[in-house]
Design an enzyme around this catalytic site. Sequence first.
Site, mmCIF file in Angstrom:
data_model
loop_
_atom_site.group_PDB
_atom_site.id
_atom_site.type_symbol
_atom_site.label_atom_id
_atom_site.label_comp_id
_atom_site.label_asym_id
_atom_site.label_seq_id
_atom_site.Cartn_x
_atom_site.Cartn_y
_atom_site.Cartn_z
ATOM 1 N N HIS A 71 0.848 -1.196 0.000
ATOM 2 C CA HIS A 71 0.000 0.000 0.000
ATOM 3 C C HIS A 71 0.883 1.245 0.000
ATOM 4 O O HIS A 71 0.666 2.160 -0.766
ATOM 5 C CB HIS A 71 -0.946 -0.020 1.206
ATOM 6 C CG HIS A 71 -1.945 1.109 1.192
ATOM 7 N ND1 HIS A 71 -2.987 1.206 2.057
ATOM 8 C CD2 HIS A 71 -2.038 2.191 0.389
ATOM 9 C CE1 HIS A 71 -3.701 2.294 1.790
ATOM 10 N NE2 HIS A 71 -3.140 2.915 0.795
ATOM 11 N N GLU B 119 1.284 7.963 -4.330
ATOM 12 C CA GLU B 119 2.028 7.589 -3.124
ATOM 13 C C GLU B 119 3.349 8.349 -3.049
ATOM 14 O O GLU B 119 3.772 8.782 -1.980
ATOM 15 C CB GLU B 119 2.279 6.077 -3.090
ATOM 16 C CG GLU B 119 1.029 5.257 -2.821
ATOM 17 C CD GLU B 119 0.498 5.430 -1.392
ATOM 18 O OE1 GLU B 119 1.297 5.440 -0.448
ATOM 19 O OE2 GLU B 119 -0.734 5.554 -1.234
ATOM 20 N N HIS C 135 3.679 10.802 -0.016
ATOM 21 C CA HIS C 135 4.522 10.255 1.053
ATOM 22 C C HIS C 135 6.005 10.190 0.672
ATOM 23 O O HIS C 135 6.864 10.465 1.496
ATOM 24 C CB HIS C 135 4.051 8.838 1.408
ATOM 25 C CG HIS C 135 2.624 8.761 1.808
ATOM 26 N ND1 HIS C 135 2.174 9.219 3.029
ATOM 27 C CD2 HIS C 135 1.530 8.306 1.152
ATOM 28 C CE1 HIS C 135 0.856 9.028 3.112
ATOM 29 N NE2 HIS C 135 0.442 8.483 1.988
#
Length: 263
Positions: free
Chosen positions: A83, A131, A135
């Site tokens: 994830h 992502e 992040h």
Amino acid sequence: MRRRLKMLRWLLPLLACVRIAALPQDEGTAYDGDPYHGAAGNEMSCTWTCVVFTMQWPAAFCQSLDNASLCTIPEHVDTWTIHGLWPMKVQQCCRCWPMFFSDVQELQDALEECWPSLLKSRSSFHFWRDEWEKHGTCAACVEGLNSPLRYFQTCLKLRGRFDLRKALEDAGIKPSCDRPYKLSEVQDVLAPLLGHACEIQCIKDDKGREVWFQVKIRLSRNLTVGCEHAADVTPISQGHPCPAQGTFYLLPIDWRRPSRPCD
Ligand SMILES: *[C@@H]1O[C@H](CO)[C@@H](O)[C@H](O)[C@H]1NC(C)=O
Ligand SMILES: *[C@@H]1O[C@H](CO)[C@@H](O)[C@H](O)[C@H]1NC(C)=O
């Protein structure tokens, strides 16, 4: 035009990362007295100490959607997928380092296998790019994570290091529609691999059963298991800790019927 775009591609990260104010975050944002903050002034100094590596179980991901028909599981996917890798309590980070397909082209096959989008409406590349921008850019103050390529390479390595499937299968914990598992038995199996620095997350399926959804592994900035700031970890995705009492299911993964594997 193409050349100008190419130039921009190199310039943007440089310009954008010259110390800009922290952007709003959707996860823990409050400054927590992190000692590393003292090094601020250098825009590449890390303001975080813990990072969470999260793997998800595709069949349960489908259950987590309001509209199950939006879910897709690629035919080759039959186990835990990535994830994301999320620095926690980021105090300052630049989300403006764009990522292009060419940045990760050489990893495409591995990423398609280990980190697929499970949403019909989103390509895998879009998932990776989201992502990275959300992040990865915040993690880029660490050498092994300081470019899209390194970030994704490191994530793939972590996926290899934390071989959940093997650990679980060796202990007889396999996907099943009928056989539920207890949290304690799962924790006992994973402890040698993950220590106690992990969270086993569940969601409820459409029948109201608890199903195993994710494993969140806390790591220090040097990517060793565990993190002293563990208590700082805030939930940033769906899911809740699997019930300590009672049981939960590890649903079979069926790409033909991604959201109804037990019907
Ligand atoms: C679910 O998504 C599908 C495909 O986009 C759509 O046709 C359907 O109306 C949606 N169902 C609900 C209940 O929102
Ligand atoms: C990794 O970082 C942790 C926490 O800062 C530290 O305790 C540990 O010794 C480090 N491990 C290595 C191999 O550097």
